[in-house]
Design an enzyme around this catalytic site. Structure first.
Site, short mmCIF file in Angstrom:
data_model
loop_
_atom_site.label_atom_id
_atom_site.label_comp_id
_atom_site.label_asym_id
_atom_site.label_seq_id
_atom_site.Cartn_x
_atom_site.Cartn_y
_atom_site.Cartn_z
N HIS A 122 0.84 -1.20 0.00
CA HIS A 122 0.00 0.00 0.00
C HIS A 122 0.88 1.25 0.00
CE1 HIS A 122 -4.05 -1.79 1.56
NE2 HIS A 122 -3.57 -2.42 0.52
N TYR B 173 -9.11 5.25 7.66
CA TYR B 173 -9.21 5.62 9.08
C TYR B 173 -10.20 6.77 9.15
CZ TYR B 173 -4.72 3.21 10.16
OH TYR B 173 -3.70 2.30 10.32
N PRO C 157 -3.72 0.43 19.20
CA PRO C 157 -3.45 -0.11 17.86
C PRO C 157 -3.52 0.89 16.71
CG PRO C 157 -5.63 -0.76 18.59
CD PRO C 157 -4.99 -0.06 19.74
N LYS D 80 1.41 -0.17 15.22
CA LYS D 80 2.82 -0.21 15.60
C LYS D 80 3.26 -1.41 16.44
CE LYS D 80 4.21 3.33 13.45
NZ LYS D 80 4.68 2.96 12.13
N TYR E 109 4.42 6.51 10.03
CA TYR E 109 3.58 5.34 9.74
C TYR E 109 4.39 4.28 8.98
CZ TYR E 109 -0.75 2.81 8.68
OH TYR E 109 -1.75 1.85 8.61
P1 FAD Z 1 2.92 -11.82 21.53
O1 FAD Z 1 2.42 -11.86 20.15
O2 FAD Z 1 1.97 -11.54 22.63
O3 FAD Z 1 3.65 -13.21 21.80
C1 FAD Z 1 4.03 -13.61 23.08
C2 FAD Z 1 4.04 -15.12 23.13
O4 FAD Z 1 4.47 -15.53 24.43
C3 FAD Z 1 2.68 -15.70 22.92
O5 FAD Z 1 2.74 -16.74 21.95
C4 FAD Z 1 2.27 -16.22 24.28
O6 FAD Z 1 1.41 -17.34 24.22
C5 FAD Z 1 3.62 -16.55 24.88
N1 FAD Z 1 3.64 -16.56 26.34
C6 FAD Z 1 2.95 -15.77 27.20
N2 FAD Z 1 3.22 -16.10 28.46
C7 FAD Z 1 4.11 -17.11 28.42
C8 FAD Z 1 4.75 -17.89 29.42
N3 FAD Z 1 4.53 -17.66 30.71
N4 FAD Z 1 5.59 -18.85 29.02
C9 FAD Z 1 5.83 -19.07 27.71
N5 FAD Z 1 5.23 -18.38 26.71
C10 FAD Z 1 4.38 -17.41 27.07
N6 FAD Z 1 -0.89 -4.57 16.80
C11 FAD Z 1 -1.05 -3.89 15.70
O7 FAD Z 1 -0.09 -3.27 15.23
N7 FAD Z 1 -2.29 -3.87 15.08
C12 FAD Z 1 -3.36 -4.58 15.56
O8 FAD Z 1 -4.42 -4.57 14.98
C13 FAD Z 1 -3.21 -5.31 16.73
N8 FAD Z 1 -4.25 -6.02 17.27
C14 FAD Z 1 -4.04 -6.70 18.44
C15 FAD Z 1 -5.08 -7.42 19.02
C16 FAD Z 1 -4.89 -8.10 20.24
C17 FAD Z 1 -6.03 -8.87 20.86
C18 FAD Z 1 -3.62 -8.05 20.87
C19 FAD Z 1 -3.38 -8.77 22.18
C20 FAD Z 1 -2.57 -7.36 20.26
C21 FAD Z 1 -2.77 -6.67 19.06
N9 FAD Z 1 -1.74 -5.96 18.45
C22 FAD Z 1 -1.93 -5.28 17.32
C23 FAD Z 1 -0.42 -5.95 18.98
C24 FAD Z 1 0.47 -6.93 18.28
O9 FAD Z 1 -0.26 -8.07 17.89
C25 FAD Z 1 1.59 -7.25 19.25
O10 FAD Z 1 2.34 -6.05 19.42
C26 FAD Z 1 2.50 -8.37 18.80
O11 FAD Z 1 1.82 -9.60 18.87
C27 FAD Z 1 3.74 -8.42 19.70
O12 FAD Z 1 4.46 -9.59 19.47
P2 FAD Z 1 5.22 -10.31 20.66
O13 FAD Z 1 5.88 -11.50 20.04
O14 FAD Z 1 6.03 -9.32 21.39
O15 FAD Z 1 4.09 -10.75 21.69
C1 DHB Z 2 -4.85 -3.09 11.24
C2 DHB Z 2 -4.71 -2.80 12.55
C3 DHB Z 2 -4.31 -1.55 12.94
O1 DHB Z 2 -4.15 -1.25 14.22
C4 DHB Z 2 -4.05 -0.56 12.01
O2 DHB Z 2 -3.69 0.66 12.42
C5 DHB Z 2 -4.17 -0.87 10.69
C6 DHB Z 2 -4.58 -2.13 10.30
C7 DHB Z 2 -5.28 -4.44 10.82
O3 DHB Z 2 -5.56 -5.27 11.69
O4 DHB Z 2 -5.37 -4.69 9.61
#
Ligand code: FAD
Ligand code: DHB
Length: 395
Positions: A74, A202, A293, A297, A389
């Site tokens: 995009h 948005y 969100p 980021k 962004y």
């Molecule tokens: P996570 O993806 O949380 O991975 C952590 C891992 O550690 C998981 O697999 C978990 O099961 C594991 N874990 C937890 N506790 C333990 C333990 N005690 N022992 C072993 N393993 C463990 N970001 C965006 O930019 N846009 C979005 O639309 C967006 N939507 C989101 C929706 C939800 C519901 C959530 C929770 C987050 C969202 N985010 C979004 C944020 C984004 O998904 C996260 O920033 C990203 O997943 C971070 O990656 P991570 O690997 O740091 O953490």
């Molecule tokens: C999506 C999520 C976001 O937080 C955003 O700013 C843009 C896109 C998505 O889930 O596609």
């Protein structure tokens, strides 16, 4: 069972899995320990937008083949206010793009490559416990399939998200997170219908924020601002589509509804730990910080942390810990810029919550309309948005 490795990684989300690949590329031994099943990790629907900086990191390690084949590049986003839709053209403004590619797909690609490499990734581990991270013998204890494991590691990485165990090992006065709660939440849906838009929309509407995103040419992802106390059971598919149509609609354009395959409500919070380093324990991704969100980021910040930490750990294994010693400061300095941007996008595009008095609510709404009118008519403002962004440099 007693084992030994160089880096013990807690969490097989995007941060933990990607770190494993960076270490594998440098021949640094690692073990990943995840408390959920592989299927559960793959089933979580989360982020969808990759900054160009994140794509560059995945490319550097040969992890972006499917992303390039299937991801949607995009060149900008649409900002919408009171029925006026305006395209912010990132390519023209800063010469950069973003790629729409679901977090689940990134995770699947990372898992498959670990399968090919035969990496040590333990899913379904229970009682995961980091031990002695400030002492001479850091290790991870956990149970898999009824068997107790004791994994000695020179370094332990907490890539286990905001609700993980690693941040709880750091004393509260050292972790000392700076936090902000928001008085709104996002209701998100995934729908089996072709997106009604070419690029993300948005929108700020008198009823609240709405967004139209996508996952592929046949799957749409949409969000509605709701009050934090809302129950998803009160939101029928029809009510959701009506709300989306009302907030996203502009003259001459309609939203095409379709079967909703997933829906959930996510609260919004900002939280940043004071340090990402505690002894031999290093936090990366959501374990260290979370953002609302709106700026897309969270996933990108996790990838940036891992790029910095992976390089620093590799150099440390080679004999110099200088880069590792500055990891927390460097990652947090970058993170605070991201927090600023995410807060800016969130405040600009959301209505104040239900507890705000009506006159103040009206004032805040009107001033946000003014802000959006400014951003959509100022090239400088759009350039600022586009630069952030599409992703800040990772250094
Ligand atoms: P996570 O993806 O949380 O991975 C952590 C891992 O550690 C998981 O697999 C978990 O099961 C594991 N874990 C937890 N506790 C333990 C333990 N005690 N022992 C072993 N393993 C463990 N970001 C965006 O930019 N846009 C979005 O639309 C967006 N939507 C989101 C929706 C939800 C519901 C959530 C929770 C987050 C969202 N985010 C979004 C944020 C984004 O998904 C996260 O920033 C990203 O997943 C971070 O990656 P991570 O690997 O740091 O953490
Ligand atoms: C999506 C999520 C976001 O937080 C955003 O700013 C843009 C896109 C998505 O889930 O596609």
């Amino acid at each position: 069972m007693t084992e030994r490795t160089t880096v013990g990684i807690v969490g097989a989300g995007p941060a933990g899995l990607l770190l494993g690949h960076l270490l594998a590329a440098a021949n640094v031994p690692f073990v990943i320990v995840e408390n959920r099943s592989r299927e559960h990790v793959l089933s979580r629907i989360r982020a969808g937008v990759l900054e160009q900086s994140s794509v560059d990191v995945l490319d550097r390690f040969g992890l972006a083949d499917r992303l390039h084949a299937e991801g949607l590049v995009h060149g900008g986003i649409h900002l919408q206010v009171e029925g006026r839709r305006f395209h912010v053209d990132f390519e023209d403004l800063v010469g950069r793009t973003v790629t729409v590619y679901g977090q689940q797909q990134v995770v699947l690609d990372l898992m498959r490559r670990h399968d090919e490499l035969g990496s040590a990734v333990h899913y379904g581990a229970s009682e995961v416990t980091p031990v002695d991270v400030t002492g001479d013998e850091p290790h991870l204890r956990f149970v898999v399939g009824g068997e107790q494991h004791d994994l000695a590691a020179r370094f332990v990485v907490g890539a286990d998200g905001y609700h993980g165990v690693c941040r709880t090992v750091i004393p509260p006065e050292a972790l000392n997170p700076a936090e902000r709660a928001y008085d709104c939440a996002w209701l998100g849906v995934l729908a089996d219908v072709a997106p009604s838009t070419d690029e993300l929309v948005y929108a700020l509407h008198p009823d609240g924020f709405a967004m139209h995103s996508m996952r592929s040419p046949s799957v749409s992802r949409l969000y509605l601002q709701v009050d934090p106390g809302e129950d998803i059971a009160d939101w029928s598919d029809e009510r959701i589509w009506d709300g989306l149509q009302e907030r996203l609609g502009i003259p001459g354009w309609t939203l095409t509804p379709g079967p909703i395959t997933e829906k959930s409500i996510t609260p919004m919070r900002s939280s940043v730990a004071s340090t990402l380093t505690y002894g031999r324990l290093f936090l990366a991704g959501d374990a260290g910080h979370i953002v609302p969100p709106t700026g897309a980021k969270g996933l990108n910040a996790a990838i940036a942390d891992v790029a910095m930490l992976g390089d620093a750990l590799t150099v440390a294994v080679g004999g110099s810990e200088t880069a590792l010693a500055s990891y927390s400061d460097r990652a947090l300095a970058r993170q605070w810029k991201i927090q600023y941007f995410s807060q800016w996008m969130t405040d600009m595009l959301h209505l104040p919550g239900p507890s705000t008095p009506p006159a103040e609510r009206d004032f805040r709404y009107r001033s946000r309309v003014g802000q959006l009118d400014f951003v959509t008519t100022s090239r400088f403002a759009q350039q600022t948005l586009a630069e952030q962004y599409t992703g800040l440099a990772i250094a």
